[in-house]
Enzyme design. Structure first.
Site, PDB file in Angstrom:
ATOM      1  NE  ARG A  54      18.371  -9.363  42.584  1.00 18.79           N
ATOM      2  CZ  ARG A  54      17.205  -9.270  42.030  1.00 18.79           C
ATOM      3  NH1 ARG A  54      16.324 -10.251  42.134  1.00 18.79           N
ATOM      4  NH2 ARG A  54      16.847  -8.204  41.363  1.00 18.79           N
TER       5      ARG A  54
ATOM      6  NE  ARG B  38       9.589 -10.553  36.596  1.00 18.51           N
ATOM      7  CZ  ARG B  38       9.770  -9.703  35.614  1.00 18.51           C
ATOM      8  NH1 ARG B  38       9.079  -9.835  34.506  1.00 18.51           N
ATOM      9  NH2 ARG B  38      10.622  -8.720  35.750  1.00 18.51           N
TER      10      ARG B  38
ATOM     11  NE  ARG C 174      32.692  -7.439  25.917  1.00 20.58           N
ATOM     12  CZ  ARG C 174      33.436  -7.879  24.943  1.00 20.58           C
ATOM     13  NH1 ARG C 174      34.719  -7.625  24.898  1.00 20.58           N
ATOM     14  NH2 ARG C 174      32.927  -8.633  23.973  1.00 20.58           N
TER      15      ARG C 174
ATOM     16  NE  ARG D 108      21.163  -5.288  24.285  1.00 23.46           N
ATOM     17  CZ  ARG D 108      21.023  -4.461  25.317  1.00 23.46           C
ATOM     18  NH1 ARG D 108      19.982  -4.598  26.125  1.00 23.46           N
ATOM     19  NH2 ARG D 108      21.884  -3.509  25.540  1.00 23.46           N
TER      20      ARG D 108
ATOM     21  CD  GLU E  57      23.785  -4.068  22.447  1.00 22.27           C
ATOM     22  OE1 GLU E  57      22.686  -3.465  22.518  1.00 22.27           O
ATOM     23  OE2 GLU E  57      24.331  -4.591  23.437  1.00 22.27           O
TER      24      GLU E  57
ATOM     25  CE1 TYR F 174      24.902   0.350  32.527  1.00 21.26           C
ATOM     26  CE2 TYR F 174      23.563  -0.124  34.460  1.00 21.26           C
ATOM     27  CZ  TYR F 174      23.661   0.182  33.113  1.00 21.26           C
ATOM     28  OH  TYR F 174      22.524   0.341  32.369  1.00 21.26           O
TER      29      TYR F 174
ATOM     30  CG  ASP G 186      19.802   1.104  35.599  1.00 17.66           C
ATOM     31  OD1 ASP G 186      20.370   0.950  34.501  1.00 17.66           O
ATOM     32  OD2 ASP G 186      19.194   0.187  36.182  1.00 17.66           O
TER      33      ASP G 186
HETATM   34  C1  LIG Z   1      24.131   0.618  26.318  1.00 17.58           C
HETATM   35  C2  LIG Z   1      23.588   1.254  27.560  1.00 17.58           C
HETATM   36  C3  LIG Z   1      22.215   1.193  27.793  1.00 17.58           C
HETATM   37  C4  LIG Z   1      21.686   1.769  28.948  1.00 17.58           C
HETATM   38  N1  LIG Z   1      20.341   1.669  29.164  1.00 17.58           N
HETATM   39  C5  LIG Z   1      19.818   2.206  30.282  1.00 17.58           C
HETATM   40  C6  LIG Z   1      18.414   2.082  30.546  1.00 17.58           C
HETATM   41  O1  LIG Z   1      17.664   1.502  29.769  1.00 17.58           O
HETATM   42  N2  LIG Z   1      17.942   2.625  31.685  1.00 17.58           N
HETATM   43  C7  LIG Z   1      18.747   3.283  32.593  1.00 17.58           C
HETATM   44  O2  LIG Z   1      18.264   3.769  33.614  1.00 17.58           O
HETATM   45  N3  LIG Z   1      20.076   3.426  32.345  1.00 17.58           N
HETATM   46  C8  LIG Z   1      20.629   2.909  31.230  1.00 17.58           C
HETATM   47  N4  LIG Z   1      21.975   3.046  30.982  1.00 17.58           N
HETATM   48  C9  LIG Z   1      22.806   3.822  31.922  1.00 17.58           C
HETATM   49  C10 LIG Z   1      22.858   5.321  31.538  1.00 17.58           C
HETATM   50  O3  LIG Z   1      23.434   5.453  30.262  1.00 17.58           O
HETATM   51  C11 LIG Z   1      23.701   6.058  32.585  1.00 17.58           C
HETATM   52  O4  LIG Z   1      23.042   6.024  33.829  1.00 17.58           O
HETATM   53  C12 LIG Z   1      23.970   7.535  32.254  1.00 17.58           C
HETATM   54  O5  LIG Z   1      24.241   7.763  30.911  1.00 17.58           O
HETATM   55  C13 LIG Z   1      25.160   8.004  33.075  1.00 17.58           C
HETATM   56  O6  LIG Z   1      25.394   9.375  32.830  1.00 17.58           O
HETATM   57  P1  LIG Z   1      26.841   9.993  33.044  1.00 17.58           P
HETATM   58  O7  LIG Z   1      26.687  11.451  32.939  1.00 17.58           O
HETATM   59  O8  LIG Z   1      27.446   9.448  34.279  1.00 17.58           O
HETATM   60  O9  LIG Z   1      27.744   9.399  31.858  1.00 17.58           O
HETATM   61  P2  LIG Z   1      27.764   9.671  30.295  1.00 17.58           P
HETATM   62  O10 LIG Z   1      26.391   9.609  29.734  1.00 17.58           O
HETATM   63  O11 LIG Z   1      28.777   8.765  29.729  1.00 17.58           O
HETATM   64  O12 LIG Z   1      28.277  11.178  30.170  1.00 17.58           O
HETATM   65  C14 LIG Z   1      29.643  11.534  30.312  1.00 17.58           C
HETATM   66  C15 LIG Z   1      29.930  12.636  29.328  1.00 17.58           C
HETATM   67  O13 LIG Z   1      31.235  13.155  29.559  1.00 17.58           O
HETATM   68  C16 LIG Z   1      31.819  13.458  28.316  1.00 17.58           C
HETATM   69  N5  LIG Z   1      33.271  13.535  28.474  1.00 17.58           N
HETATM   70  C17 LIG Z   1      34.119  12.511  28.782  1.00 17.58           C
HETATM   71  N6  LIG Z   1      35.397  12.960  28.808  1.00 17.58           N
HETATM   72  C18 LIG Z   1      35.356  14.273  28.511  1.00 17.58           C
HETATM   73  C19 LIG Z   1      36.367  15.278  28.373  1.00 17.58           C
HETATM   74  N7  LIG Z   1      37.672  14.996  28.515  1.00 17.58           N
HETATM   75  N8  LIG Z   1      35.986  16.537  28.053  1.00 17.58           N
HETATM   76  C20 LIG Z   1      34.665  16.834  27.864  1.00 17.58           C
HETATM   77  N9  LIG Z   1      33.679  15.917  27.977  1.00 17.58           N
HETATM   78  C21 LIG Z   1      34.011  14.656  28.305  1.00 17.58           C
HETATM   79  C22 LIG Z   1      31.361  12.317  27.433  1.00 17.58           C
HETATM   80  O14 LIG Z   1      31.479  12.646  26.062  1.00 17.58           O
HETATM   81  C23 LIG Z   1      29.923  12.133  27.884  1.00 17.58           C
HETATM   82  O15 LIG Z   1      29.032  12.920  27.117  1.00 17.58           O
HETATM   83  C24 LIG Z   1      22.539   2.431  29.868  1.00 17.58           C
HETATM   84  C25 LIG Z   1      23.919   2.488  29.626  1.00 17.58           C
HETATM   85  C26 LIG Z   1      24.433   1.897  28.496  1.00 17.58           C
HETATM   86  C27 LIG Z   1      25.928   1.935  28.288  1.00 17.58           C
END
Ligand SMILES: Cc1cc2nc3c(=O)[nH]c(=O)nc-3n(C[C@H](O)[C@H](O)[C@H](O)COP(=O)(O)OP(=O)(O)OC[C@H]3O[C@@H](n4cnc5c(N)ncnc54)[C@H](O)[C@@H]3O)c2cc1C
Length: 373
Positions: free
Chosen positions: A176, A180, A254, A285, A308, A354, A356
């Site tokens: 979607r 607004r 990506r 951006r 970006e 993905y 948030d």
């Molecule tokens: C560009 C971008 C913008 C975003 N903006 C928003 C926003 O505005 N609002 C929002 O709510 N969410 C946003 N998000 C989503 C948000 O980043 C995620 O919800 C969150 O970071 C997910 O956390 P995670 O722990 O699953 O993953 P990650 O933050 O990726 O953490 C995983 C960790 O595991 C570590 N790791 C991986 N492999 C290994 C290994 N072999 N040994 C040891 N460590 C390892 C990595 O280094 C990393 O630190 C955004 C995401 C992106 C990509």
């Protein structure tokens, strides 16, 4: 090692940190290993040495949620400022509001519709070209907002983001497109709560991981760990395909590249994020983190800005490309993951999804409940 771990958490991102915090609060000793030099995963923030402005190293993050469980949980570790996210987009040298609202439409078509006139106006636009079963992203977007708005705000931006033309992308990427019928400028329309941690994201992670029951090792890759530590009950938040040594194929991601510039202005663009909708500009951006903390009143003569660029760098996974081919590979890994008795896969890399931040927290809290059930 200071602790005698009951659990191993791989990754100190939001998922791993919330899991570790909960396990530790229940008296478990938790070893967190993180391969980067810092905690916080992609939410990590730090101060720019030149301007003192706090920025988000992996792209602008705004916390937003309407989920009461998540909100009650996260507030134990940080207060939020009252930043409200707004996104602007530049098309043909003119700034418009995003998501598309009444101001975007009126300004784009150079008309002066009232809210109650928008629906009919769009209906006429859609009747010119509509697809009942859209085959790709282009047809889907045209069916939702009509060709002129699609070509101005979606077509080129999406191509830059995904590195493919919208006719090569599945319709499912855009289920979607919110439009607004009023002048509301807030980006997260339905979020009850939003903001940036008052002392930055990294300080939130320091709090989450502050229990004496938690030991964090940064610069420590899970795959280099002693085999004995790998026998611990493990919550793995790294890439699922890497865990199985890519035996069943590589999952496609990506990525983005952020190019830092320090500008000699106290304010460069007047807002935190501007999208660039046209093809003649290669970046997607521009971020100006100064605006994420209005309460700090930085008062600098310089500002930090990030350009970006979207890329496909498989070493820097940001957005999963969840098309048919990749989902087939994922399904095979998920089967293998179920066979791992000691390892639970979580977070965006571990599940190739993905999420948030609020959904990430919710999923981590669900996992902890599951572990204790
Ligand atoms: C560009 C971008 C913008 C975003 N903006 C928003 C926003 O505005 N609002 C929002 O709510 N969410 C946003 N998000 C989503 C948000 O980043 C995620 O919800 C969150 O970071 C997910 O956390 P995670 O722990 O699953 O993953 P990650 O933050 O990726 O953490 C995983 C960790 O595991 C570590 N790791 C991986 N492999 C290994 C290994 N072999 N040994 C040891 N460590 C390892 C990595 O280094 C990393 O630190 C955004 C995401 C992106 C990509």
């Amino acid at each position: 090692m200071r602790i005698k771990p009951d659990y191993l958490v791989v990754g100190s991102g939001l998922f791993g940190s919330v899991v570790a915090q909960n396990l530790a609060s229940q008296g478990k000793q938790v070893l967190v290993v993180e391969k980067r030099y810092h905690i916080g995963g992609n939410c990590f923030s730090e101060l720019d040495a030149e301007t003192g402005i706090e920025y988000h190293k992996y792209g602008t993050h705004i916390f937003h949620t309407s989920n009461e469980t998540v909100w009650n949980y996260i507030q134990k570790f940080t207060q939020f400022n009252d930043y409200h996210h707004q996104v602007l987009t530049l098309h043909k040298n003119k700034i418009y509001q995003l998501p598309i609202n009444l101001e975007t439409i009126n300004s784009f078509y150079n008309i002066n519709l009232k809210p109650y006139e928008v629906e009919n106006f769009l209906k006429k636009e859609l009747s010119k070209e509509n697809y009942i079963n859209p085959k790709n992203l282009e047809e889907q977007a045209i069916s939702l907002i009509g060709r002129p708005l699609y070509e101005a705000f979606i077509k080129n931006y999406t191509s830059k983001q995904w590195g493919k033309g919208p006719t090569e992308l599945p319709a499912s990427i855009i289920r979607r497109l919110p439009i607004r019928y009023n002048y509301s400028e807030t980006y997260f329309n339905h979020a009850r709560w939003q903001g940036i941690p008052l002392h930055g994201f990294t300080s939130l992670f320091e709090k989450l991981l502050s229990s004496p029951n938690i030991e964090v090792k940064t610069n420590c890759d899970y795959f280099d760990l002693d085999e004995n530590l790998k026998k611990l009950p493990t919550i793995y938040t790294g890439p699922i395909d890497r865990f199985f040594n890519f035996k069943l194929g590589h999952l496609e991601w990506r990525s983005i590249r952020l190019e830092k510039h320090v500008m000699n202005y106290s304010d460069f663009q007047g807002t935190s994020v501007i999208n660039y909708a046209d093809n003649d500009v290669t970046y997607t951006r521009v971020h100006e983190p100064l605006h994420l903390h209005p309460e700090r009143n930085y008062q600098n003569k310089k500002t930090t800005v990030f350009y970006e660029y979207s890329e496909s760098d498989q070493n820097s996974p940001y957005y999963p490309v969840r098309d048919e081919d990749n989902l087939k590979i994922l399904a095979k890994y998920e089967e293998r993951a179920k066979e791992q008795e000691n390892v639970i896969f979580g977070g965006r890399l571990g599940t190739y999804a993905y999420y948030d931040m609020d959904l990430t927290i919710l999923k981590a809290l669900e996992l902890v409940n599951y572990i204790h059930s």
